[in-house]
Design an enzyme around this catalytic site. Structure first.
Site, PDB file in Angstrom:
ATOM      1  N   GLY A 154     -20.589 -11.767  -2.118  1.00  0.00           N
ATOM      2  CA  GLY A 154     -21.831 -11.071  -2.399  1.00  0.00           C
ATOM      3  C   GLY A 154     -22.176  -9.943  -1.461  1.00  0.00           C
ATOM      4  O   GLY A 154     -23.301  -9.446  -1.470  1.00  0.00           O
TER       5      GLY A 154
ATOM      6  N   SER B 285      22.139  -1.385  -6.601  1.00  0.00           N
ATOM      7  CA  SER B 285      23.345  -0.625  -6.941  1.00  0.00           C
ATOM      8  C   SER B 285      23.203   0.065  -8.292  1.00  0.00           C
ATOM      9  O   SER B 285      22.492  -0.409  -9.177  1.00  0.00           O
ATOM     10  CB  SER B 285      24.566  -1.547  -6.973  1.00  0.00           C
ATOM     11  OG  SER B 285      24.444  -2.490  -8.031  1.00  0.00           O
ATOM     12  N   LEU B 286      23.908   1.184  -8.422  1.00  0.00           N
ATOM     13  CA  LEU B 286      23.951   1.886  -9.716  1.00  0.00           C
ATOM     14  C   LEU B 286      24.501   0.966 -10.794  1.00  0.00           C
ATOM     15  O   LEU B 286      23.968   0.875 -11.897  1.00  0.00           O
ATOM     16  CB  LEU B 286      24.842   3.131  -9.610  1.00  0.00           C
ATOM     17  CG  LEU B 286      24.258   4.433  -9.111  1.00  0.00           C
ATOM     18  CD1 LEU B 286      25.345   5.495  -9.105  1.00  0.00           C
ATOM     19  CD2 LEU B 286      23.097   4.869  -9.984  1.00  0.00           C
TER      20      LEU B 286
ATOM     21  N   GLU C 101     -19.347  -4.332  -2.071  1.00  0.00           N
ATOM     22  CA  GLU C 101     -19.221  -4.351  -3.530  1.00  0.00           C
ATOM     23  C   GLU C 101     -19.909  -3.195  -4.251  1.00  0.00           C
ATOM     24  O   GLU C 101     -19.351  -2.672  -5.227  1.00  0.00           O
ATOM     25  CB  GLU C 101     -19.761  -5.681  -4.071  1.00  0.00           C
ATOM     26  CG  GLU C 101     -18.922  -6.874  -3.676  1.00  0.00           C
ATOM     27  CD  GLU C 101     -19.521  -8.189  -4.149  1.00  0.00           C
ATOM     28  OE1 GLU C 101     -18.906  -8.858  -4.977  1.00  0.00           O
ATOM     29  OE2 GLU C 101     -20.616  -8.530  -3.668  1.00  0.00           O
TER      30      GLU C 101
ATOM     31  N   CYS D 263      -0.897  -6.675   4.079  1.00  0.00           N
ATOM     32  CA  CYS D 263       0.092  -5.664   3.688  1.00  0.00           C
ATOM     33  C   CYS D 263       0.536  -4.811   4.866  1.00  0.00           C
ATOM     34  O   CYS D 263       1.530  -4.087   4.771  1.00  0.00           O
ATOM     35  CB  CYS D 263      -0.477  -4.754   2.599  1.00  0.00           C
ATOM     36  SG  CYS D 263      -1.742  -3.593   3.207  1.00  0.00           S
TER      37      CYS D 263
END
Length: 1364
Positions: free
Chosen positions: A1116, A351-352, A1292, A118
């Protein structure tokens, strides 16, 4: 008709591109990733909902000599629409060759990148915010090194970007470091300064200077000015074959009315963002771009309102509305509401008109339509025969317009009427408070009021009430309610009657989720709007907190009551994005550089987009692409597969099914220790989402769309109904066997424990749903046929070794003929263990049959449907306890929905019970059934079983506390294990009593003065606020992890650089970083004084099943430490070989450098490569992790919205191998747990097909749903001989601590129910109730009372009647 241009011209990162013959459906993202060297923009969702694909677009106006710049979703932007644009990707900001941008460096330095998938999108969203802030001339020049960006804007910069790894805190810190108003001391753990440094200056940060990146090259400006094609751009009819750009409405209708245009094959576009909502089910051969029609982009303002052309973007409309003074109140509120629509990079191109037309044609749940409806807007439309102006209401109620009806403009009146008091408000209730989520209900109200002559209240002279998104065809006006209210004074009795009419009006259509909740929202919002107008509904605040206390709760706290028109209502909108955090960690000194907060290996190249993931590998020559055809039935015979006669179907190269498995091969798609799954269903499909075949086409987009053309002939004859639920499985006795060693064992005598109890609960129940992995990189693989019947497969997997074996078995070839390579994975969380194998095997099969490379990158919807998720389960329990809270016995009946195959499931009961045993229950017993159902097999997801087991324990503790009317934290503390009971329950070698840190950890939180102060503050807050309540809860965890054998190999090259290979996969958990540190430490032992720092000489390379065998499973939480230990031992072998040589060289010439030592070793033929297969001590294969979390929340009784005010995590991380990495793991895991407990609703239909199948319907946490304050502290439990350098797991265990948020919500609901729920008898006590998981807004609101407003008004009316 205008003229046609045969080419597209644009720039990417300053480089000129000229292309022709491009398919008009090609997106900018597809072009960048397949036709340029840049891979920074990623495909995360294809919906504009995740931000992974964000780029920076610039367009030049030669007449005004101005450059307009904005961020955009490249996955939605069509390539043909950006002619003469300049595109900047994250590589264009900086890179390895030219040097990294300060954004990249700060993202790395603040430890803001984990899996990294990301990160490029985050960087571009931040860059866009910086550029646009620095352009604002009304702001003063910032101090050197800062931008004009504010802290609040910095947080909002990544509003639409998703991250599944970090929990957002470090990303926010990196963003805020650029803000002109930031306090550097508020920023968290980073590599630029150490905590406590007194002289914090921006000089310690990588330097930022505005304008450092050229976003629009001069050559493109020159070409635009000089090119006759561009000077007449508005007159272009066509740029590419199939792409049309009319310059007027008349030109448009000439195109539409010609015989060449068919509604099914032509698409009208402006920003193409609608494709993020409504996916294309076929290819279009013609596109009409409306952006060149001047009339559609005009903005007209006068004293009666503003008219927007339909092609005006939502972002532009927001800017114009905020700048307008005439009608400023209405316009600003409309703009503020629009700012919650989608995300910045979508609003910049959407767009609107497109938004409004989707609402009219496709029942899109538009916020914009609703607020414009309340404001009395009108629209102008053009049909083939006429131009018509309609009220927005008239426009919406007409039958859906055809593709030849064009929306021209939208007019919003200013409502500037002299001498009138005007009220206008907009509202929305959505899973995310500041946007990027469809609302459960949106509404807007406009009223003209006057003073009532008979009382001090107000009369409604005019009122307009608009409601939308509640499961209706389109937004509607509540006409009956309006007619009733006009002319009446606002009183409790009037509102009660009005709300009765409203409940008859706002009724969701059949099949809409949470219909009663949506109706109750309508009542809540109208109550919020009208309540201030009724004097009798305004009550003084009952409790006043001290200034010091209230300041801590300035967001929605008690202080805000005074500022509202009623003290009963605290502002419903939690828009404030002010975050704070603290990280208290100790840095290890004994094993340097191990123990230091070294920044993540490769973080800069992850930020710059140069880190290579599987789909970033350039496509080989003649590469083909695959997409799955999957079942949509839970249980059915498959008679055949056909395809629609469509453009997409023409793109099919081949289709492979079970009958195409090679002779000698097996129909196997995945395998785990307990069984295997088929690659493809053959004659019978046993669950929805089961692969039926793989379709091959020449591009990924063609393959994906062509797969949608499949028509599967199903037959359910002679088949029993499918088993979909735990209840179905119990009724049909459909179970998997649990191997005896994995079946949890009882502790003590349950019957005796129950007999000793003073009180019992005989039939408690807990139900837990599922959770999708939502890794940012979907499942992907690339298979390349090699010489001698071999296959090389690049795969995003956590288990290369098993992937290799399955592919070999499927193809019927030896294991050594299959080479699986994985460099890095863009997020896994368990979803890329067994599930990734199917993708790799399917690609390998197709490549094997076609003798051509085949790759697949699954689209997000297919991934969500086919990959499975966390295990749902149903639990019933009986518990006994003493009157003072001591537990004596617990029995649970555990029913787990495993899906169609065993996969990981037989291991789950052991994990569940392990975490459940974190308390001393006295005696304990359980009955476990593993249910086989006609659903895709559930697999391991981060903290599998432990998350559920820990929560089950907390739910039981809360239930016991409610029965005894005692504080739940008192019950928790009273039943924490002693070291003796701990060894009885866990029966393992868990070290000395001094290593059992949980009581100390828990006490540090709940016995602190801060906790006691907050408890008192919450009591005061709850007394003072009628419509908001707060809760606080602390929970501990005992989390058992298991060490696994792991290989490691260390090789020193002739120049002294070091190459390290490990079996573990880098999935964002920082494995490579810790391994690098360990290798540097291990080899550095050649110098006893620790003077030699070899960290920068070490490189960890990709996992390769041929190069390093027995790699095992990365899961794990222990793979990092196991890999580190294997590397340490390998280094020890090298040190043993090199030490005699070093000592001999020292005797000859004094000090010896690393380079000299290695050069001499090479000359003397010393073996400079060593490998180890580390096997953990049989007496210490497992160990326990301890931690606790304290969370504080606020709930809104009118909407059910939850705001997490604060979470404090105290975690025993042992001696951390890398505190920065481990803090990131703790925070990321905790926020992912919040998703499970609060946000992520995982729904399926009656056939088991997942309904929450994309970013529109599935909502992982975002920057606006994480705790406002997130504090992490490590509890150092000291030296432990058998752990790897005394370290402990961090990936975890902290996830389960997010249950503290859920428990705090329960406390807040309990406070609300005591006030708002009428009860009789103990069985209906407001303190005893089941709070579902996830505790979404509808769940919270229902428990607080869907009719709580009505009951409140009834009580006011009753009191008034008594007084009368």
């Amino acid at each position: 008709m205008g003229r046609r241009v045969e080419r597209l011209v644009f720039a990417i990162n300053g480089e000129r591109y000229e292309v022709s013959g491009v398919d008009p459906s090609t997106t900018l993202l597809e072009f960048i990733r397949t036709r340029t060297p840049y891979r920074g923009p990623k495909l995360g969702c294809g919906e504009g909902g995740c931000g992974a694909c964000v780029v920076f677009l610039s367009k030049y106006d030669p007449i005004a000599d101005l450059v307009e710049e904005f961020s955009a979703s490249s996955c939605l932007t069509l390539l043909c629409s950006i002619n003469f644009y300049s595109i900047t990707t994250t590589e264009g900001l900086g890179n390895v060759k030219d040097g990294f941008h300060s954004i990249h460096q700060r993202m790395a330095g603040f430890h803001a990148s984990q899996c990294g998938f990301c990160t490029p999108g985050m960087c571009m969203s931040l860059f866009s915010a910086l550029v646009n802030a620095d352009k604002k001339t009304d702001r003063p020049e910032p101090p050197d090194g800062f931008s004009k960006l504010t802290v609040s804007e910095a947080a909002r910069a990544i509003q639409g970007n998703l991250c599944r790894c970090t929990g957002y805190r470090p990303i926010l810190d990196a963003c805020k470091s650029f803000a002109t108003d930031v306090d550097l001391e508020d920023l968290g753990l980073n590599s630029f300064w150490k905590k406590g440094d007194k002289d914090l200056k921006t000089t310690k940060l990588p330097r930022y200077s505005s304008g450092g990146v050229c976003t629009f090259p001069e050559f493109l400006k020159t070409e635009i000015r000089s090119s006759s094609g561009v000077s007449n751009e508005a007159k272009l009819t066509s740029i590419e074959k199939g792409w049309y750009r009319p310059d007027s409405v008349e030109e448009l209708y000439k195109l539409l009315n010609s015989n060449a245009f068919d509604e099914r094959k032509v698409k009208l576009v402006v920003g193409n963002t609608s494709s993020g909502v409504y996916k294309d089910t076929d290819l279009y051969d013609k596109y009409i771009d409306l952006q060149a029609i001047p009339e559609l982009s005009v903005i007209k303002k006068d004293n009666i309102g503003i008219e927007f052309g339909a092609a005006v973007t939502i972002s532009t409309a927001i800017e114009v509305l905020r700048e307008e003074n005439n009608g400023a109140v209405i316009f600003k509120k409309i703009a503020d509401h629009m700012n919650k629509v989608a995300s910045p990079f979508v609003r910049n191109t959407a767009s609107l008109g497109g938004n409004i037309m989707m609402a009219q044609r496709s029942e899109f749940a538009s916020d914009i339509v609703t607020i414009l409806l309340a404001a009395g807007s009108t629209v102008c439309i053009q049909t083939s025969s006429e131009r018509v102006t309609l009220t927005l209401e008239e426009f919406l109620v007409r039958p859906p317009f055809d593709y030849k009806t064009l929306l021209l403009s939208i007019f919003i009146p200013s409502w500037s009427i002299a001498g009138t008091d005007l009220l206008f408000e907009t509202y929305r209730a959505a899973p995310r408070p500041i946007g990027n989520a469809v609302a459960y209900l949106n509404c807007a109200f406009l009223a003209q009021i006057s003073q009532c002559k008979e009382s001090d209240g107000f009369v409604l002279d005019k009122i307009q009430l608009a409601f939308g998104a509640y499961g209706t065809q389109h937004a509607t006006r509540a006409r009956k309610v309006e007619e009733f209210l006009v002319g009446r004074a606002v009183t409790a009795s009037v509102l009660l009657e009005a709300f009765g009419l409203l409940r008859e009006t706002v009724v969701a259509s059949k099949g809409t989720s949470h219909p009663e909740y949506r109706t109750s929202l309508a009542v809540s919002f109208l109550f919020s709007f009208l309540c201030p107008l009724a004097k009798e509904l305004t009550e003084p605040r009952k409790t006043v907190l001290s200034n010091g206390d209230s300041a801590k709760y300035s967001d929605g706290g008690v202080n805000n009551c005074e500022n509202n028109m009623t003290s009963n209502i605290v502002n419903l909108d939690h828009d404030d994005l002010h975050f704070s955090s603290q990280q208290e960690v100790e840095f290890g000194k004994g094993y340097l550089p191990v123990g230091e907060p070294t920044k993540k290996a490769g973080a800069e190249i992850q930020a710059s987009g140069e880190a290579v993931y599987v789909d970033d590998i350039p496509a080989p020559k003649d590469c083909l692409y695959g997409a799955f055809i999957y079942s949509t039935r839970a249980l059915a015979h498959v008679r055949g597969i056909k395809f629609n006669n469509s453009l997409a179907s023409e793109k099919i190269v081949s289709v492979f099914t079970a009958k195409d498995i090679p002779s000698g091969g097996e129909n196997i798609g995945s395998i785990f220790m307990f069984g295997s799954e088929r690659l493809f269903a053959d004659l019978l499909t046993e669950y929805a989402g089961e692969p039926l075949g793989i379709l091959i086409a020449e591009t990924q987009r063609f393959a994906n769309i062509a797969a949608k053309q499949a028509i599967v002939d199903y037959d359910m004859e002679n088949l029993e109904p499918p088993i979909l639920t735990v209840e179905d499985a119990i009724r049909r006795e459909s179970y998997f066997q649990i191997p005896p060693p994995l079946n949890p064992k009882p502790v003590g005598d349950f019957s005796k424990g129950m007999a000793e109890a003073d009180r019992t609960i005989q039939s408690g129940e807990v139900n837990l749903g599922s959770q999708y992995y939502f890794y940012m990189e979907t499942q992907t693989a690339l298979a390349l046929p090699d010489e001698d019947n071999c296959m090389v497969v690049y795969c995003s997997t956590q288990y290369t070794e098993l992937t290799q074996s399955v592919i070999a078995k499927c193809l019927g070839i030896p294991f050594h003929n299959v080479r699986v390579i994985t460099r890095r994975v863009g997020g896994g969380f368990g979803g890329k263990t067994s599930k990734a194998i199917t993708v790799a095997a399917a690609c390998a099969l197709a490549a094997y049959k076609l003798r051509r490379p085949v790759r697949m990158y699954m689209d997000r919807k297919t991934d969500m449907i086919m990959v499975g998720a966390r295990h749902p389960m149903k639990v019933k329990y009986s518990v006994g306890f003493k009157s003072e809270g001591k537990l004596t016995a617990l029995h649970i009946d555990l029913r787990i929905n495993a899906g169609i195959s065993e996969d990981f499931s037989p291991l789950l009961p052991k994990c569940i019970i392990s975490s459940l045993k974190g308390y001393n229950w006295g005696a304990f017993s359980c009955d476990v059934k593993l249910c086989k159902t006609n659903l895709i097999s559930k697999s391991a997801m981060r903290a599998p079983g432990h998350l559920q087991g820990s929560y089950i324990a907390e739910a039981i503790i809360e239930h016991v506390a409610s029965i005894l009317s005692l504080d739940a934290n008192y019950i928790r503390r009273k039943n924490l294990h002693t070291f003796e009971s701990l060894t009885l329950y866990y029966q393992g070698n868990f070290g000395e009593a001094s290593s059992y840190s949980l009581p100390s950890v828990f006490d540090e939180l709940v016995l602190s003065p801060t906790y006691q102060q907050h408890v008192e503050m919450i009591k005061n807050f709850n007394c003072a606020n009628k419509w908001k309540k707060r809760g606080i809860s602390c929970m501990p965890t005992v989390y058992e992890v298991t060490l696994r054998p792991t290989p490691g190999k260390v090789s020193v090259l002739n120049d002294g650089s070091v190459v390290v290979e490990v079996g573990g996969i880098e999935i964002g958990q920082g494995l490579w970083t810790k391994v690098k540190q360990m290798a540097a430490f291990g080899l550095g032992k050649l110098w006893e004084d620790g003077s030699m720092n070899l960290l920068e000489k070490v490189r960890v390379v990709q996992a390769d099943t041929i190069s390093l065998i027995q790699g095992g499973l990365t899961a794990g939480s222990t793979t990092s430490e196991s890999s580190c230990e294997a590397v340490r031992l390998s280094c020890g072998i090298l040190v043993e070989r090199l030490m005699p040589l070093k000592e001999r060289l020292q005797e000859l010439g004094g000090s010896v450098s690393w380079g000299t030592l290695i050069a001499q070793a090479s000359m003397e033929s010393v073996n400079l490569s060593a490998s180890t297969y580390w096997v953990p001590d049989r007496t210490f294969k497992s160990y326990l992790n301890y931690g606790a979390a304290l969370s504080e929340v606020e709930i809104d009784l009118l909407t059910g919205a939850t705001t997490i005010l604060r979470s404090d995590i105290l975690y025993d991380c042992g001696k951390s191998l890398n505190p920065a990495v481990d803090v990131g793991q703790v925070e990321g895991a905790f926020v992912q747990g919040i998703g499970f407990f609060v946000n992520e609703e995982h729904l399926s239909n009656s056939d088991g097909v997942v309904l929450t199948d994309g970013t529109w319907t599935y909502k992982p946490p975002t920057v606006d749903t994480i705790p406002k304050q997130l504090n992490v502290e490590f509890f150092n439990s000291g030296h432990h001989q058998k752990r790897v350098l005394s370290s402990k797991a961090s990936g975890e265990p902290p996830l389960v601590l997010a249950a503290s948020v859920h428990c705090a919500i329960r406390q807040a609901i309990r406070a609300a129910r005591k006030v708002h729920v009428s009860t009789t008898g103990s069985e209906n006590s407001p303190s005893i109730f089941e709070l579902a998981v996830p505790a979404t807004m509808p769940v919270v609101k229902e428990l607080c009372g869907l009719d709580n407003v009505d009951k409140y008004l009834e009580s006011i009316s009753a009191r008034r009647s008594v007084k009368a």
